[in-house]
Design an enzyme around this catalytic site. Structure first.
Site, short mmCIF file in Angstrom:
data_model
loop_
_atom_site.label_atom_id
_atom_site.label_comp_id
_atom_site.label_asym_id
_atom_site.label_seq_id
_atom_site.Cartn_x
_atom_site.Cartn_y
_atom_site.Cartn_z
CG LEU A 33 -1.80 -1.25 1.37
CD1 LEU A 33 -2.62 -1.18 2.65
CD2 LEU A 33 -2.71 -1.43 0.16
CG HIS A 34 0.97 3.39 -3.28
ND1 HIS A 34 -0.07 4.17 -3.71
CD2 HIS A 34 1.02 2.33 -4.14
CE1 HIS A 34 -0.62 3.63 -4.78
NE2 HIS A 34 0.01 2.49 -5.06
N GLY A 36 -1.62 6.43 -2.58
CA GLY A 36 -2.78 6.31 -3.47
C GLY A 36 -3.86 5.45 -2.82
CG HIS A 37 -3.25 1.27 -2.10
ND1 HIS A 37 -1.92 1.09 -2.37
CD2 HIS A 37 -3.93 0.49 -2.97
CE1 HIS A 37 -1.79 0.23 -3.37
NE2 HIS A 37 -2.99 -0.15 -3.76
CD GLN A 61 -5.28 -8.64 -10.74
OE1 GLN A 61 -6.25 -8.88 -10.03
NE2 GLN A 61 -4.83 -7.41 -10.91
CE LYS A 149 -0.21 3.89 -12.07
NZ LYS A 149 -0.43 2.48 -11.96
CG MET A 184 1.98 7.90 -5.45
SD MET A 184 2.07 7.84 -3.68
CE MET A 184 2.82 9.44 -3.39
CB SER A 185 2.38 2.35 -9.43
OG SER A 185 2.46 0.97 -9.71
CB SER A 186 2.28 -1.71 -5.67
OG SER A 186 1.11 -1.29 -5.01
O1 PAF Z 1 -6.14 -2.66 -8.76
C1 PAF Z 1 -5.82 -3.68 -8.11
O2 PAF Z 1 -5.04 -3.62 -7.15
C2 PAF Z 1 -6.37 -5.04 -8.52
O3 PAF Z 1 -6.48 -5.14 -9.90
C3 PAF Z 1 -7.68 -5.40 -7.82
C4 PAF Z 1 -8.80 -4.43 -8.21
C5 PAF Z 1 -7.50 -5.39 -6.32
C6 PAF Z 1 -8.14 -6.80 -8.24
O4 PAF Z 1 -7.20 -7.77 -7.90
#
Ligand code: PAF
Length: 283
Positions: A33-34, A36-37, A61, A149, A184-186
């Site tokens: 988490l950053h 953005g979250h 995914q 994002k 921001m992105s993990s």
């Molecule tokens: O955006 C994400 O972090 C993921 O794609 C999600 C929505 C949690 C689904 O795994």
């Protein structure tokens, strides 16, 4: 903050909250988490009574050769951050809980899910739509919060919820950016210092296109060319796409006669980065 680790305890907790008359907000995440979250969680806390965050690195995914194995997993740090934010419940299931043995169902949103990022990552959005459907059914939230994002993901989830008649409001929350504009992105933590510096050209490229749009340019091709030039000048040559689309449904737009969005995906070193900016018509 309650820690819930399987479907049954998640369901029971939600049932209890709903019986007490609480409105539930839900923030699905893959952890690491950053800020953005943090803004998603804050938005949920401000507009609902009880906030649930899920942390689940969803294997379906990720494609073969993608970063599933090395995706950052820093549960203890995430847990502390959520506790400090005032989140009410953390759903942290394992793979067997989310995909019990014999799981057979997939949710596909087409053609939305097979273009842009979906073309580069076949099956990715089916994995996202499937896990989000399971999560929404377990959490039964009144509102679920997604970062803009991941603009294409947001549009796909909104479409899916509409199509399937799921009773949940999907809320898009603006991208949080670093001081130099970088979204921001993990995955930013994968970047070396040199690549991190180069990567700031991604938001700069989109900002330049947006500035041209605000100055009156309406030809999508010209806006895409402005962004492309800035990327290549910064040494970013592996551009998976730069595209101007309609903001509502991601349809191709030759000229911007309705609100648009410019989206890009590039590779910097081994890291795939995406970003976008909306192009809102004046008035
Ligand atoms: O955006 C994400 O972090 C993921 O794609 C999600 C929505 C949690 C689904 O795994």
């Amino acid at each position: 903050m309650e820690l819930l680790t399987d479907r049954n305890t998640m369901r029971a907790w939600v049932q209890q909250q709903r019986t007490a008359g609480h409105r539930i907000g839900f923030v699905p995440t893959m952890g690491a988490l950053h800020a953005g979250h943090g803004s998603l969680v804050r938005e949920s806390l401000a507009t609902t009574d009880r906030t649930v965050v899920s942390i689940f690195v969803n294997p379906t995914q990720f494609g073969p050769g993608e970063d599933f194995d090395r995706y950052p997993r820093i549960f203890e740090q995430d847990r502390v951050m959520l506790q400090e934010l005032g989140c009410h419940a953390l759903f942290y299931p394992d793979v067997a809980s989310m995909y019990p043995s014999g799981f057979q169902t997939a949710v596909t949103v087409e053609p939305l899910g097979s273009q842009l990022c979906g073309r580069e990552r076949p099956g990715h959005f089916t994995g996202v739509a499937t896990v989000v459907t399971v999560l929404l059914n377990l959490v039964r939230a009144d509102r679920a919060f997604f970062g803009l994002k991941d603009y294409q993901q947001f549009v796909i989830i909104r479409q899916m919820v509409r199509d399937l008649g799921l009773d949940c409001e999907i809320v898009g929350v603006p991208t949080v950016r670093e001081a130099d504009g970088m979204a921001m992105s993990s995955r930013n933590r994968y970047l070396s210092d040199e690549d991190r510096q180069r990567a700031s050209a991604v938001s700069a490229a989109l900002s330049a296109a947006r500035a041209a749009f605000l100055a009156g340019e309406r030809e999508s091709g010209r806006l895409e060319a402005i962004a492309r030039r800035i990327l290549t000048e910064a040494g970013i040559h592996r551009i998976q796409y730069i595209a101007v689309r309609s903001a509502a449904a991601l349809l191709p737009l030759e000229k911007i006669h309705e609100d648009g969005v410019i989206l890009t995906a590039v590779k910097v070193g081994k890291t795939r980065l995406i970003d976008n900016m909306v192009l809102t018509l004046p008035g």
